[in-house]
Design a protein around this motif. Sequence first.
Motif, PDB file in Angstrom:
ATOM      1  N   GLN A   9     -18.209 -11.425 -11.438  1.00 19.15           N
ATOM      2  CA  GLN A   9     -18.371 -10.091 -12.013  1.00 19.15           C
ATOM      3  C   GLN A   9     -19.737  -9.928 -12.669  1.00 19.15           C
ATOM      4  OE1 GLN A   9     -14.821 -10.142 -14.423  1.00 19.15           O
ATOM      5  NE2 GLN A   9     -13.675  -8.914 -12.933  1.00 19.15           N
ATOM      6  N   ASN A  10     -20.168 -10.952 -13.401  1.00 22.39           N
ATOM      7  CA  ASN A  10     -21.484 -10.895 -14.050  1.00 22.39           C
ATOM      8  C   ASN A  10     -22.609 -10.838 -13.012  1.00 22.39           C
ATOM      9  OD1 ASN A  10     -20.241 -10.976 -16.538  1.00 22.39           O
ATOM     10  ND2 ASN A  10     -20.504 -13.173 -16.787  1.00 22.39           N
ATOM     11  N   ASP A  11     -22.476 -11.627 -11.952  1.00 20.94           N
ATOM     12  CA  ASP A  11     -23.492 -11.624 -10.898  1.00 20.94           C
ATOM     13  C   ASP A  11     -23.505 -10.300 -10.139  1.00 20.94           C
ATOM     14  OD1 ASP A  11     -24.112 -14.155 -11.705  1.00 20.94           O
ATOM     15  OD2 ASP A  11     -23.308 -15.176  -9.943  1.00 20.94           O
ATOM     16  N   LEU A  12     -22.335  -9.668  -9.997  1.00 18.61           N
ATOM     17  CA  LEU A  12     -22.267  -8.354  -9.354  1.00 18.61           C
ATOM     18  C   LEU A  12     -23.036  -7.329 -10.186  1.00 18.61           C
ATOM     19  CD1 LEU A  12     -21.281  -6.269  -7.303  1.00 18.61           C
ATOM     20  CD2 LEU A  12     -19.153  -6.120  -8.589  1.00 18.61           C
ATOM     21  N   ALA A  18     -30.371  -4.934 -10.093  1.00 19.48           N
ATOM     22  CA  ALA A  18     -31.567  -5.309  -9.338  1.00 19.48           C
ATOM     23  C   ALA A  18     -31.626  -4.600  -7.981  1.00 19.48           C
ATOM     24  CB  ALA A  18     -31.602  -6.823  -9.146  1.00 19.48           C
ATOM     25  N   ARG A  19     -30.626  -3.783  -7.679  1.00 18.68           N
ATOM     26  CA  ARG A  19     -30.532  -3.046  -6.420  1.00 18.68           C
ATOM     27  C   ARG A  19     -30.548  -3.968  -5.189  1.00 18.68           C
ATOM     28  NH1 ARG A  19     -30.398   1.836  -8.305  1.00 18.68           N
ATOM     29  NH2 ARG A  19     -31.910   2.780  -9.679  1.00 18.68           N
ATOM     30  N   GLU A  20     -29.872  -5.093  -5.313  1.00 19.79           N
ATOM     31  CA  GLU A  20     -29.720  -6.027  -4.193  1.00 19.79           C
ATOM     32  C   GLU A  20     -28.440  -5.626  -3.458  1.00 19.79           C
ATOM     33  OE1 GLU A  20     -29.569  -9.799  -6.138  1.00 19.79           O
ATOM     34  OE2 GLU A  20     -31.701  -9.776  -6.616  1.00 19.79           O
ATOM     35  N   THR A  21     -28.576  -4.789  -2.450  1.00 23.56           N
ATOM     36  CA  THR A  21     -27.406  -4.196  -1.805  1.00 23.56           C
ATOM     37  C   THR A  21     -26.541  -5.214  -1.071  1.00 23.56           C
ATOM     38  OG1 THR A  21     -28.762  -3.608   0.109  1.00 23.56           O
ATOM     39  CG2 THR A  21     -28.449  -1.907  -1.576  1.00 23.56           C
ATOM     40  N   GLU A  85     -24.330 -12.143   3.938  1.00 26.83           N
ATOM     41  CA  GLU A  85     -23.161 -12.110   3.057  1.00 26.83           C
ATOM     42  C   GLU A  85     -22.527 -13.494   2.953  1.00 26.83           C
ATOM     43  OE1 GLU A  85     -20.465  -9.070   4.368  1.00 26.83           O
ATOM     44  OE2 GLU A  85     -21.739  -7.455   3.616  1.00 26.83           O
ATOM     45  N   LEU A  86     -22.492 -14.212   4.067  1.00 32.74           N
ATOM     46  CA  LEU A  86     -21.968 -15.579   4.069  1.00 32.74           C
ATOM     47  C   LEU A  86     -22.789 -16.462   3.134  1.00 32.74           C
ATOM     48  CD1 LEU A  86     -20.152 -17.851   5.205  1.00 32.74           C
ATOM     49  CD2 LEU A  86     -21.760 -18.057   7.094  1.00 32.74           C
ATOM     50  N   ALA A  87     -24.107 -16.329   3.174  1.00 34.87           N
ATOM     51  CA  ALA A  87     -24.978 -17.130   2.302  1.00 34.87           C
ATOM     52  C   ALA A  87     -24.703 -16.832   0.831  1.00 34.87           C
ATOM     53  CB  ALA A  87     -26.435 -16.863   2.641  1.00 34.87           C
ATOM     54  N   VAL A  88     -24.439 -15.569   0.504  1.00 29.89           N
ATOM     55  CA  VAL A  88     -24.119 -15.198  -0.879  1.00 29.89           C
ATOM     56  C   VAL A  88     -22.819 -15.885  -1.308  1.00 29.89           C
ATOM     57  CG1 VAL A  88     -23.418 -13.292  -2.388  1.00 29.89           C
ATOM     58  CG2 VAL A  88     -25.346 -12.992  -0.817  1.00 29.89           C
ATOM     59  N   LEU A  89     -21.801 -15.847  -0.446  1.00 29.57           N
ATOM     60  CA  LEU A  89     -20.506 -16.451  -0.783  1.00 29.57           C
ATOM     61  C   LEU A  89     -20.596 -17.972  -0.898  1.00 29.57           C
ATOM     62  CD1 LEU A  89     -18.052 -14.352   1.396  1.00 29.57           C
ATOM     63  CD2 LEU A  89     -18.494 -14.150  -1.057  1.00 29.57           C
TER      64      LEU A  89
END
Length: 156
Positions: A9-12, A18-21, A85-89
Motif C-alpha cells: 500500500q505504501n509503495d502504491l 511519482a506517476r509511475e503508471t 508488471e511481473l518485474a514489479v511483483l
Amino acid sequence: MAELKTRLQNDLTAAMKARETVTAGALRMALTAVTNEEVAGKQARELSDDEVVKVLTREAKKRKEAAEAFAGAGRAEQAELERKELAVLEAYLPAQLDDAELKSIVDKAVEAVAAQLGETPGPKQMGQVMKAVNAEVAGRAEGGRVAAAVKAKLTN
C-alpha cells in the motif's frame, strides 16, 4: 495487518505520486487480489504475510503466462507491459532457489521418505516426496521445476 500488505500500500502511494503508471497498476492489481482473497469464503479475515506471498506468486504466474501468450500472438507491446508488471511483483517475492539448492532439498526429502517407508521411494511415492519438498521450498521455486526435480531423482 500483514507487513507485506502495508508495504504494498505504501509503495502504491509512492508510485502514484511519482506517476509511475506501470508500477501503480501492478500494485493495484496485487492489492485487489489480496483483498479478494481476504473476503473469499464465508467470513472475511486478515491474511498473513505467507498468504500474501502466495497470492503475489499466483499473480506473478498469471503475468508470466499472459506475456508468453501475447508474445506468441504477435502483440509485443502488450507482452512487454506484462513483463514489466511481473518485474514489479517479483520485487515482493522471496528469492528463487537455484538448481543446486533445489536438488539438495529434493535429496533430503527423498531420504526422509525413504526412512519413513523403509525402502527407497520410486515414482509411485512422488506425492509423498512432493509434499515434503513443497513444505521446505515454500514459494521459492515454481511447482513445475520442483516436480521435474523430484521426478528426475525418483526415476534414476
